[in-house]
Design an enzyme around this catalytic site. Sequence first.
Site, short mmCIF file in Angstrom:
data_model
loop_
_atom_site.label_atom_id
_atom_site.label_comp_id
_atom_site.label_asym_id
_atom_site.label_seq_id
_atom_site.Cartn_x
_atom_site.Cartn_y
_atom_site.Cartn_z
N ASP A 127 0.89 -1.29 0.00
CA ASP A 127 0.12 -0.01 -0.04
C ASP A 127 0.91 1.11 0.08
OD1 ASP A 127 -2.33 1.57 0.21
OD2 ASP A 127 -3.07 0.29 1.80
N GLU A 162 -1.16 1.48 -5.03
CA GLU A 162 -0.84 2.90 -5.13
C GLU A 162 -1.99 3.84 -5.11
OE1 GLU A 162 0.57 6.53 -6.73
OE2 GLU A 162 -0.56 5.14 -7.71
N ASN A 200 -0.02 8.11 -8.61
CA ASN A 200 1.03 8.42 -9.59
C ASN A 200 1.07 7.60 -10.93
OD1 ASN A 200 2.97 10.33 -7.90
ND2 ASN A 200 2.10 8.68 -6.67
N ASP A 257 -10.53 3.52 -2.74
CA ASP A 257 -10.95 2.23 -2.47
C ASP A 257 -12.41 2.33 -2.70
OD1 ASP A 257 -8.82 2.11 -0.85
OD2 ASP A 257 -9.47 2.12 1.13
#
Length: 406
Positions: free
Chosen positions: A154, A187, A191, A209
């Site tokens: 994570d 991630e 990004n 999520d």
Amino acid sequence: MKNYKIKGIAMSCILFFFTQLHAQKFESLAQTPPMGWNSWNKFQADINEQLIKETADVIVSSGMRDAGYIYLVLDDGWMAPVRDEKTGDLVADPKKFPHGMKAIADYIHSKGLKFGIYNCAGTKTCQGLPGTRGYEYQDARLYASWDVDYLKFDWCYSDKQNAEESYTTMGKALLSAKRPMIFSICELGTNKPWIWGAKMGHLWRTTDDIGVQFDGYIDHKTWKQLSIMTMIDQQVGLEKYAGKGHWNDPDMLEVGNGLTASEDRLHFSMWCMLAAPLMSGNDLTKMSQTTKEILMNKDVIAIDQDPLGFQAFRYSNEDSVQVWFKPLQNDEWAACFFNRSSVTKNINFNWQRENVNDTLHKKSLPTASANFNLYDLWKKKNIGNTRNPLNVNLAPHDVLLIRLSR
Ligand code: GLA
């Protein structure tokens, strides 16, 4: 001639050795999207030995394992709040997992399943437990010693870290620990991991999520959980990044967690169209018959697991009805029609007039020269062929998933 052959073999060996030297991940893993169960969506950090063992038992007894759900992944909450004072190793929470992680791994493996675990690239996990930053090689060695097969990694408490670099470091650490593990990059898409994630990872989250919500989002003030529809919106255009060994991950499944049966069918259909990892996230010990029938519909799972590994593309989006197509092996296709609105919609799809063309994979659906039979994967019956227009009513939030074959 003989000499020529030997030279050829020698060259291939050198090439193989060279690619292995430069390998950044275990290349042979996740050739189809990974399938399994993850503790987070239903239990959050409230996990323990008994729950995990019962879940392992029921994955087998319910038929989930045989349907392909192999990876049992412990998400956040498995660790004690501090590392071992002397060794610096991560420690299992002694109250939740009194026999430690190796015992859990052995139990899971004894059931013919594979064992996954969770940590963060930052200094802490999202639940504030010890993160991996600065301990990448040590943690990788520890996981290997526990026989871990899958790491979800994570991105909390990562502050000013560079995402690509951080995941590269962990990927190298896993390789150097020499136990093949699927590397799941979590991630959250900030990004653009789809651009660099395939180098070191086997899947990468593309979004924030998921929540138990059909459309819009659940607002927790400081953060939002996304709905099934929002997730689907955010996958459009990402199909070019997915393929064998490297998948877009629109988060774990909420099937069986409170949506209606048709919403669950739509959710599951679209994850399969998207060639998404299928990580169930419900309480397997309390599955209803409907949930079982959805999660274990082998014909629908076959769409997800199709060996070509193509992600579906959105063909049209009009008046709250979306149509998606996915080329399958042997020149077959999957088509998915769904109704996002709260009123019934009539679908009239004239196969002879439509021009279905997957430009990315250079495949087109030749309905003029060939006749395809239409098989409804949820109703499990033939519903016609492509000589005649498809004419059906779709109830609110309902889905029609078809396999087209000659
Ligand atoms: C993040 C992830 C979730 C879950 C939690 C655990 O929110 O996106 O999938 O792993 O952390 O704390």
